[in-house]
Design a protein around this motif. Structure first.
Motif, PDB file in Angstrom:
ATOM      1  N   VAL A  70      -8.075   4.260  -4.259  1.00 21.40           N
ATOM      2  CA  VAL A  70      -7.719   2.913  -4.736  1.00 21.40           C
ATOM      3  C   VAL A  70      -6.770   3.008  -5.929  1.00 21.40           C
ATOM      4  O   VAL A  70      -5.775   2.267  -5.999  1.00 21.40           O
ATOM      5  CB  VAL A  70      -8.991   2.111  -5.092  1.00 21.40           C
ATOM      6  CG1 VAL A  70      -8.643   0.836  -5.844  1.00 21.40           C
ATOM      7  CG2 VAL A  70      -9.778   1.784  -3.824  1.00 21.40           C
ATOM      8  N   ARG A 110      -3.427   4.095  -4.621  1.00 22.13           N
ATOM      9  CA  ARG A 110      -2.811   2.969  -3.903  1.00 22.13           C
ATOM     10  C   ARG A 110      -2.197   1.973  -4.882  1.00 22.13           C
ATOM     11  O   ARG A 110      -1.052   1.533  -4.713  1.00 22.13           O
ATOM     12  CB  ARG A 110      -3.873   2.270  -3.045  1.00 22.13           C
ATOM     13  CG  ARG A 110      -3.322   1.048  -2.307  1.00 22.13           C
ATOM     14  CD  ARG A 110      -4.397   0.084  -1.901  1.00 22.13           C
ATOM     15  NE  ARG A 110      -5.093  -0.443  -3.068  1.00 22.13           N
ATOM     16  CZ  ARG A 110      -6.237  -1.103  -2.997  1.00 22.13           C
ATOM     17  NH1 ARG A 110      -6.840  -1.295  -1.843  1.00 22.13           N
ATOM     18  NH2 ARG A 110      -6.804  -1.570  -4.081  1.00 22.13           N
ATOM     19  N   ASP A 111      -2.966   1.616  -5.910  1.00 20.48           N
ATOM     20  CA  ASP A 111      -2.479   0.640  -6.880  1.00 20.48           C
ATOM     21  C   ASP A 111      -1.253   1.149  -7.634  1.00 20.48           C
ATOM     22  O   ASP A 111      -0.304   0.404  -7.879  1.00 20.48           O
ATOM     23  CB  ASP A 111      -3.593   0.274  -7.867  1.00 20.48           C
ATOM     24  CG  ASP A 111      -4.751  -0.463  -7.191  1.00 20.48           C
ATOM     25  OD1 ASP A 111      -4.593  -0.902  -6.034  1.00 20.48           O
ATOM     26  OD2 ASP A 111      -5.815  -0.576  -7.834  1.00 20.48           O
ATOM     27  N   ALA A 117       1.690   1.049  -5.267  1.00 16.55           N
ATOM     28  CA  ALA A 117       2.092  -0.345  -5.047  1.00 16.55           C
ATOM     29  C   ALA A 117       2.905  -0.869  -6.229  1.00 16.55           C
ATOM     30  O   ALA A 117       3.903  -1.579  -6.037  1.00 16.55           O
ATOM     31  CB  ALA A 117       0.860  -1.211  -4.824  1.00 16.55           C
ATOM     32  N   LEU A 138       1.634   4.612   1.054  1.00 14.85           N
ATOM     33  CA  LEU A 138       0.819   3.443   0.735  1.00 14.85           C
ATOM     34  C   LEU A 138       0.032   2.980   1.962  1.00 14.85           C
ATOM     35  O   LEU A 138      -1.162   2.686   1.878  1.00 14.85           O
ATOM     36  CB  LEU A 138       1.718   2.320   0.195  1.00 14.85           C
ATOM     37  CG  LEU A 138       1.050   1.061  -0.318  1.00 14.85           C
ATOM     38  CD1 LEU A 138       0.099   1.367  -1.457  1.00 14.85           C
ATOM     39  CD2 LEU A 138       2.119   0.069  -0.774  1.00 14.85           C
ATOM     40  N   GLN A 139       0.689   2.956   3.108  1.00 19.57           N
ATOM     41  CA  GLN A 139       0.014   2.577   4.357  1.00 19.57           C
ATOM     42  C   GLN A 139      -1.082   3.578   4.721  1.00 19.57           C
ATOM     43  O   GLN A 139      -2.181   3.196   5.108  1.00 19.57           O
ATOM     44  CB  GLN A 139       1.016   2.491   5.507  1.00 19.57           C
ATOM     45  CG  GLN A 139       1.959   1.316   5.409  1.00 19.57           C
ATOM     46  CD  GLN A 139       3.018   1.364   6.503  1.00 19.57           C
ATOM     47  OE1 GLN A 139       3.441   2.437   6.931  1.00 19.57           O
ATOM     48  NE2 GLN A 139       3.447   0.192   6.944  1.00 19.57           N
ATOM     49  N   ALA A 190      -4.065   3.057   2.462  1.00 18.76           N
ATOM     50  CA  ALA A 190      -4.769   1.825   2.830  1.00 18.76           C
ATOM     51  C   ALA A 190      -5.653   2.050   4.053  1.00 18.76           C
ATOM     52  O   ALA A 190      -6.797   1.581   4.100  1.00 18.76           O
ATOM     53  CB  ALA A 190      -3.768   0.699   3.084  1.00 18.76           C
ATOM     54  N   HIS A 191      -5.159   2.793   5.029  1.00 21.20           N
ATOM     55  CA  HIS A 191      -5.956   3.107   6.221  1.00 21.20           C
ATOM     56  C   HIS A 191      -7.165   3.974   5.865  1.00 21.20           C
ATOM     57  O   HIS A 191      -8.261   3.784   6.403  1.00 21.20           O
ATOM     58  CB  HIS A 191      -5.102   3.787   7.283  1.00 21.20           C
ATOM     59  CG  HIS A 191      -4.128   2.881   7.952  1.00 21.20           C
ATOM     60  ND1 HIS A 191      -4.499   1.747   8.642  1.00 21.20           N
ATOM     61  CD2 HIS A 191      -2.788   2.931   8.029  1.00 21.20           C
ATOM     62  CE1 HIS A 191      -3.423   1.142   9.116  1.00 21.20           C
ATOM     63  NE2 HIS A 191      -2.370   1.838   8.747  1.00 21.20           N
ATOM     64  N   ILE A 250      -8.758   4.016   3.010  1.00 27.01           N
ATOM     65  CA  ILE A 250      -9.716   3.150   2.311  1.00 27.01           C
ATOM     66  C   ILE A 250     -10.462   2.282   3.320  1.00 27.01           C
ATOM     67  O   ILE A 250     -11.684   2.122   3.239  1.00 27.01           O
ATOM     68  CB  ILE A 250      -9.008   2.290   1.242  1.00 27.01           C
ATOM     69  CG1 ILE A 250      -8.478   3.173   0.115  1.00 27.01           C
ATOM     70  CG2 ILE A 250      -9.960   1.225   0.693  1.00 27.01           C
ATOM     71  CD1 ILE A 250      -7.543   2.464  -0.846  1.00 27.01           C
ATOM     72  N   GLU A 251      -9.735   1.730   4.295  1.00 25.58           N
ATOM     73  CA  GLU A 251     -10.376   0.925   5.342  1.00 25.58           C
ATOM     74  C   GLU A 251     -11.400   1.743   6.122  1.00 25.58           C
ATOM     75  O   GLU A 251     -12.480   1.245   6.446  1.00 25.58           O
ATOM     76  CB  GLU A 251      -9.333   0.366   6.302  1.00 25.58           C
ATOM     77  CG  GLU A 251      -8.499  -0.751   5.736  1.00 25.58           C
ATOM     78  CD  GLU A 251      -7.408  -1.207   6.690  1.00 25.58           C
ATOM     79  OE1 GLU A 251      -7.421  -0.809   7.876  1.00 25.58           O
ATOM     80  OE2 GLU A 251      -6.537  -1.958   6.240  1.00 25.58           O
TER      81      GLU A 251
END
Length: 97
Positions: free
Chosen positions: A17, A20-21, A24, A44-45, A48-49, A51-52
């Motif tokens: 996270v 990612r931040d 971003a 970044l993508q 995000a995946h 983290i999901e």
């Protein structure tokens, strides 16, 4: 939490996270070099995946919990449903094949 704090004291998710931040912020900033934009956006993508995936795995938690939720919902709709009363024999029978 900063990337440094997350790396020292956080979980793997916390670190993702924070990264990612940070990415971003960089991508959104006007000073982001155009040559770096594509690779940062891709990273970044990917993060995000990841983290999901962690969130989905954590949401699953107790596999029996989902079954209990579904049984409860079915009981609310139809308390005498065959799945709840044991009228359906759903045991596996290898000889049936």
């Amino acid at each position: 939490m900063t990337v440094e704090q997350a790396a020292k004291n956080g979980s793997h998710r916390d670190l993702l996270v924070a990264i990612r931040d940070r990415i971003a912020e960089t991508v959104a900033g006007a000073s982001c070099p155009p040559r770096d934009l594509a690779s940062l956006t891709k990273r970044l993508q990917d993060i995000a995946h990841q983290i999901e995936a962690i969130d989905a795995r954590d949401a699953e938690g107790d596999p029996g919990q989902r079954i209990r939720e579904l049984e409860s919902a079915l009981r609310a709709i139809d308390p005498s449903h065959p799945l709840l009363t044991g009228a359906i024999d759903d045991r596996y029978d290898a000889s049936a094949i």
